[in-house]
Design a protein around this motif. Structure first.
Motif, PDB file in Angstrom:
ATOM      1  N   GLU A   1      12.941 -12.042 -32.641  1.00 16.86           N
ATOM      2  CA  GLU A   1      11.803 -12.938 -32.820  1.00 16.86           C
ATOM      3  C   GLU A   1      11.343 -13.375 -31.430  1.00 16.86           C
ATOM      4  O   GLU A   1      12.112 -13.968 -30.665  1.00 16.86           O
ATOM      5  CB  GLU A   1      12.191 -14.134 -33.680  1.00 16.86           C
ATOM      6  CG  GLU A   1      12.475 -13.725 -35.118  1.00 16.86           C
ATOM      7  CD  GLU A   1      13.056 -14.852 -35.948  1.00 16.86           C
ATOM      8  OE1 GLU A   1      12.266 -15.643 -36.508  1.00 16.86           O
ATOM      9  OE2 GLU A   1      14.297 -14.951 -36.020  1.00 16.86           O
ATOM     10  N   ARG A   2      10.100 -13.063 -31.134  1.00 18.35           N
ATOM     11  CA  ARG A   2       9.594 -13.169 -29.761  1.00 18.35           C
ATOM     12  C   ARG A   2       9.661 -14.579 -29.188  1.00 18.35           C
ATOM     13  O   ARG A   2      10.264 -14.813 -28.144  1.00 18.35           O
ATOM     14  CB  ARG A   2       8.149 -12.663 -29.710  1.00 18.35           C
ATOM     15  CG  ARG A   2       7.555 -12.575 -28.306  1.00 18.35           C
ATOM     16  CD  ARG A   2       6.054 -12.352 -28.365  1.00 18.35           C
ATOM     17  NE  ARG A   2       5.378 -13.484 -28.992  1.00 18.35           N
ATOM     18  CZ  ARG A   2       4.118 -13.434 -29.430  1.00 18.35           C
ATOM     19  NH1 ARG A   2       3.417 -12.322 -29.327  1.00 18.35           N
ATOM     20  NH2 ARG A   2       3.563 -14.514 -29.998  1.00 18.35           N
ATOM     21  N   ASP A   3       9.005 -15.526 -29.835  1.00 17.62           N
ATOM     22  CA  ASP A   3       8.835 -16.849 -29.251  1.00 17.62           C
ATOM     23  C   ASP A   3      10.114 -17.687 -29.289  1.00 17.62           C
ATOM     24  O   ASP A   3      10.412 -18.417 -28.340  1.00 17.62           O
ATOM     25  CB  ASP A   3       7.707 -17.603 -29.958  1.00 17.62           C
ATOM     26  CG  ASP A   3       6.364 -16.915 -29.812  1.00 17.62           C
ATOM     27  OD1 ASP A   3       6.244 -16.007 -28.962  1.00 17.62           O
ATOM     28  OD2 ASP A   3       5.429 -17.272 -30.552  1.00 17.62           O
TER      29      ASP A   3
ATOM     30  N   ARG B   1      15.179 -15.285 -30.504  1.00 13.84           N
ATOM     31  CA  ARG B   1      16.310 -15.215 -31.415  1.00 13.84           C
ATOM     32  C   ARG B   1      16.568 -13.768 -31.836  1.00 13.84           C
ATOM     33  O   ARG B   1      15.641 -13.045 -32.181  1.00 13.84           O
ATOM     34  CB  ARG B   1      16.051 -16.078 -32.652  1.00 13.84           C
ATOM     35  CG  ARG B   1      17.179 -16.061 -33.685  1.00 13.84           C
ATOM     36  CD  ARG B   1      16.979 -17.169 -34.700  1.00 13.84           C
ATOM     37  NE  ARG B   1      15.657 -17.128 -35.315  1.00 13.84           N
ATOM     38  CZ  ARG B   1      15.023 -18.204 -35.787  1.00 13.84           C
ATOM     39  NH1 ARG B   1      15.569 -19.400 -35.690  1.00 13.84           N
ATOM     40  NH2 ARG B   1      13.830 -18.068 -36.349  1.00 13.84           N
ATOM     41  N   LEU B   2      17.824 -13.378 -31.811  1.00 13.89           N
ATOM     42  CA  LEU B   2      18.259 -12.066 -32.283  1.00 13.89           C
ATOM     43  C   LEU B   2      19.134 -12.279 -33.504  1.00 13.89           C
ATOM     44  O   LEU B   2      20.106 -13.044 -33.454  1.00 13.89           O
ATOM     45  CB  LEU B   2      19.037 -11.325 -31.194  1.00 13.89           C
ATOM     46  CG  LEU B   2      19.609  -9.954 -31.571  1.00 13.89           C
ATOM     47  CD1 LEU B   2      18.486  -8.941 -31.790  1.00 13.89           C
ATOM     48  CD2 LEU B   2      20.565  -9.446 -30.481  1.00 13.89           C
TER      49      LEU B   2
ATOM     50  N   VAL C   1      22.695 -14.053 -34.067  1.00 12.74           N
ATOM     51  CA  VAL C   1      23.755 -13.672 -33.138  1.00 12.74           C
ATOM     52  C   VAL C   1      23.438 -14.080 -31.697  1.00 12.74           C
ATOM     53  O   VAL C   1      24.317 -14.080 -30.838  1.00 12.74           O
ATOM     54  CB  VAL C   1      24.053 -12.155 -33.206  1.00 12.74           C
ATOM     55  CG1 VAL C   1      24.541 -11.763 -34.587  1.00 12.74           C
ATOM     56  CG2 VAL C   1      22.828 -11.327 -32.820  1.00 12.74           C
ATOM     57  N   LEU C   2      22.175 -14.442 -31.445  1.00 16.50           N
ATOM     58  CA  LEU C   2      21.768 -14.829 -30.089  1.00 16.50           C
ATOM     59  C   LEU C   2      20.529 -15.707 -30.207  1.00 16.50           C
ATOM     60  O   LEU C   2      19.581 -15.347 -30.902  1.00 16.50           O
ATOM     61  CB  LEU C   2      21.453 -13.581 -29.263  1.00 16.50           C
ATOM     62  CG  LEU C   2      21.293 -13.705 -27.742  1.00 16.50           C
ATOM     63  CD1 LEU C   2      22.631 -14.036 -27.101  1.00 16.50           C
ATOM     64  CD2 LEU C   2      20.749 -12.395 -27.173  1.00 16.50           C
ATOM     65  N   THR C   3      20.534 -16.862 -29.541  1.00 11.87           N
ATOM     66  CA  THR C   3      19.375 -17.754 -29.558  1.00 11.87           C
ATOM     67  C   THR C   3      19.094 -18.279 -28.161  1.00 11.87           C
ATOM     68  O   THR C   3      19.936 -18.965 -27.573  1.00 11.87           O
ATOM     69  CB  THR C   3      19.581 -18.943 -30.507  1.00 11.87           C
ATOM     70  OG1 THR C   3      19.880 -18.473 -31.818  1.00 11.87           O
ATOM     71  CG2 THR C   3      18.324 -19.804 -30.575  1.00 11.87           C
TER      72      THR C   3
ATOM     73  N   SER D   1      32.742  -7.742 -32.763  1.00 16.16           N
ATOM     74  CA  SER D   1      33.228  -6.899 -33.857  1.00 16.16           C
ATOM     75  C   SER D   1      32.896  -7.492 -35.217  1.00 16.16           C
ATOM     76  O   SER D   1      32.698  -6.762 -36.196  1.00 16.16           O
ATOM     77  CB  SER D   1      34.738  -6.689 -33.720  1.00 16.16           C
ATOM     78  OG  SER D   1      35.411  -7.930 -33.701  1.00 16.16           O
ATOM     79  N   ALA D   2      32.808  -8.818 -35.293  1.00 17.78           N
ATOM     80  CA  ALA D   2      32.457  -9.473 -36.549  1.00 17.78           C
ATOM     81  C   ALA D   2      30.946  -9.549 -36.758  1.00 17.78           C
ATOM     82  O   ALA D   2      30.485  -9.969 -37.834  1.00 17.78           O
ATOM     83  CB  ALA D   2      33.051 -10.872 -36.581  1.00 17.78           C
ATOM     84  N   GLY D   3      30.167  -9.171 -35.738  1.00 20.82           N
ATOM     85  CA  GLY D   3      28.716  -9.236 -35.839  1.00 20.82           C
ATOM     86  C   GLY D   3      28.168 -10.646 -35.851  1.00 20.82           C
ATOM     87  O   GLY D   3      27.079 -10.897 -36.376  1.00 20.82           O
ATOM     88  N   THR D   4      28.893 -11.579 -35.224  1.00 17.00           N
ATOM     89  CA  THR D   4      28.478 -12.985 -35.237  1.00 17.00           C
ATOM     90  C   THR D   4      27.852 -13.443 -33.931  1.00 17.00           C
ATOM     91  O   THR D   4      27.235 -14.509 -33.881  1.00 17.00           O
ATOM     92  CB  THR D   4      29.683 -13.885 -35.548  1.00 17.00           C
ATOM     93  OG1 THR D   4      30.714 -13.622 -34.575  1.00 17.00           O
ATOM     94  CG2 THR D   4      30.217 -13.597 -36.943  1.00 17.00           C
ATOM     95  N   SER D   5      28.018 -12.679 -32.847  1.00 23.88           N
ATOM     96  CA  SER D   5      27.483 -13.082 -31.550  1.00 23.88           C
ATOM     97  C   SER D   5      27.285 -11.854 -30.679  1.00 23.88           C
ATOM     98  O   SER D   5      27.809 -10.763 -30.961  1.00 23.88           O
ATOM     99  CB  SER D   5      28.429 -14.070 -30.855  1.00 23.88           C
ATOM    100  OG  SER D   5      29.681 -13.456 -30.595  1.00 23.88           O
ATOM    101  N   ALA D   6      26.516 -12.044 -29.598  1.00 22.77           N
ATOM    102  CA  ALA D   6      26.297 -10.980 -28.621  1.00 22.77           C
ATOM    103  C   ALA D   6      26.560 -11.555 -27.242  1.00 22.77           C
ATOM    104  O   ALA D   6      26.102 -12.650 -26.914  1.00 22.77           O
ATOM    105  CB  ALA D   6      24.870 -10.449 -28.709  1.00 22.77           C
TER     106      ALA D   6
END
Length: 384
Positions: A57-59, A62-63, A75-77, A128-133
């Motif tokens: 999401e561009r603005d 957020r990923l 996973v990323l803000t 590995s849990a797909g919760t963060s980057a």
């Protein structure tokens, strides 16, 4: 002896005359379903090997990681120094070719820290849990940025761990033709290190950015798509007219050169005196394989559709449009000549501005809306 002659009426043949016109391709019925909603300006999608999808999401910078039709997890803000303004923010996302081993994902986004402002391509590791980057490294930095206009950045995987990066010209007239600038280009780098690919056309240059250049003379590359034959294609927004689809060729100049022609011209001259492909430039310029014509539609992304259900349109390029609030499918010959266009009613104005277009592993086309509130991810399937 004088012979007499009589006029015999011309024989009318009933055999049909064949006219050399392209055959009209059968158009399958399209079904559109909403698989995610509640988003804000989603820019791009990328699918993991297990079928889950990453969404930018561009603005909001957020990923998210989502299952089509299922739950979505952030996973990323807004990581530190990631910057958004105007047309720039968290834009394209790609899954590394070696994801099964590295968990690598790649984004392109605006960046600002102190006196440094640019657009950059960054590699992350998905947990590995797909919760963060977590941050791994910056692959490319120094892509030009001004107000946020024309900061667009498109990513696409090439063969042998190559990464293609399409950039905007940052609304700066000299950038597209200046080979030492990363603006208005398609770059080609190693997806792990960011180093230029050894077969790039300017690899012997002493300038690092020029070494990365694959093609130049672009205005604002919004989408990149790799065809099944290995060729790379770009979707590019025009000025007041002529959005383009280009078939990319190494070292090719696509002719955008919005510089002043006379003292009274603006510094960024994108009016009638600056065509999208300026054949007055030295050397040869490559023309587009498709143009929008006299008015821009704000073409924003492209994906080649796959799956037998698309019938005659299998292998066509699906191009989304913001201003025109529509989707177009473009059929090209093996040699890259346009053979037909189709603007499906199912996606013509019904969902507002359309941004992303990505082919899913299930043969469906996934399209994002960009209306600013309650934006959606659409799943488009063909059949019937």
């Amino acid at each position: 002896m004088m012979r007499s002659w009589r006029v015999i009426p011309a024989l009318v043949l009933t055999v049909p005359v064949l006219v050399a016109t392209p055959a009209v391709a059968d158009r399958p019925d399209l079904r559109v379903s909403v698989v995610q909603d509640g988003l804000s300006h989603p820019w791009d999608l990328a699918f993991l090997p297990d079928g889950r999808m990453l969404v930018t999401e561009r603005d909001s910078r957020r990923l998210s990681l989502a299952t089509p039709g299922g739950p979505r997890r952030t996973v990323l803000t807004a990581p530190r120094h990631m910057w958004a303004a105007g047309e720039t923010g968290l834009m394209s996302v790609e899954v590394a070719a070696d994801f099964a081993r590295s968990r690598g994902i790649i984004t392109c986004h605006g960046y600002r820290r102190g006196g440094v402002q640019d657009v950059r391509v960054v590699r992350w590791r998905l947990s590995s849990a797909g919760t963060s980057a977590s941050y791994v490294r910056t692959l490319v930095s120094g892509l030009p940025s001004t107000s946020g206009r024309h900061g667009g950045c498109a990513l696409a995987k090439g063969p042998r761990n190559q990464l293609y990066i399409g950039t905007g010209d940052a609304a700066t007239g000299r950038n597209p033709q200046r080979l030492t600038s990363g603006g208005g280009k398609v770059l080609r780098v190693d997806a792990t290190t960011g180093r230029p690919v050894a077969s790039n056309p300017f690899i012997r240059s002493s300038n690092r950015m020029k070494q990365r250049v694959f093609t130049y003379g672009h205005r604002n590359v919004q989408g990149l798509a790799r065809r099944s034959d290995g060729t790379m294609w770009s979707v590019e927004q025009g000025s007041y007219r002529d959005d383009e689809v280009n078939r990319l060729a190494k070292k090719a100049n696509y002719g955008w050169n919005p510089v002043p022609r006379k003292a009274t011209d603006p510094a960024y001259n994108e009016g009638a005196g600056s065509p999208m492909t300026d054949h007055r430039l030295p050397g040869a310029q490559r023309g587009a394989r498709w143009r929008s014509g006299s008015s821009t539609v704000a073409a924003s992304a492209g994906a080649f559709v796959t799956g037998r259900s698309w019938g005659d349109w299998r292998g066509a390029l699906a191009v989304s449009a913001l201003k025109d609030t529509s989707l177009r499918l473009l059929r090209f010959s093996k040699g890259g000549s346009l053979r037909g266009t189709w603007k499906p009613a199912a996606l013509d104005g019904r969902y507002g501005r359309l941004r992303g277009a990505v082919a899913g592993p299930d043969g469906a086309l996934y399209v994002t809306t960009s209306n600013g509130t309650n934006d959606k991810i659409l799943r488009v399937t063909a059949g019937g």
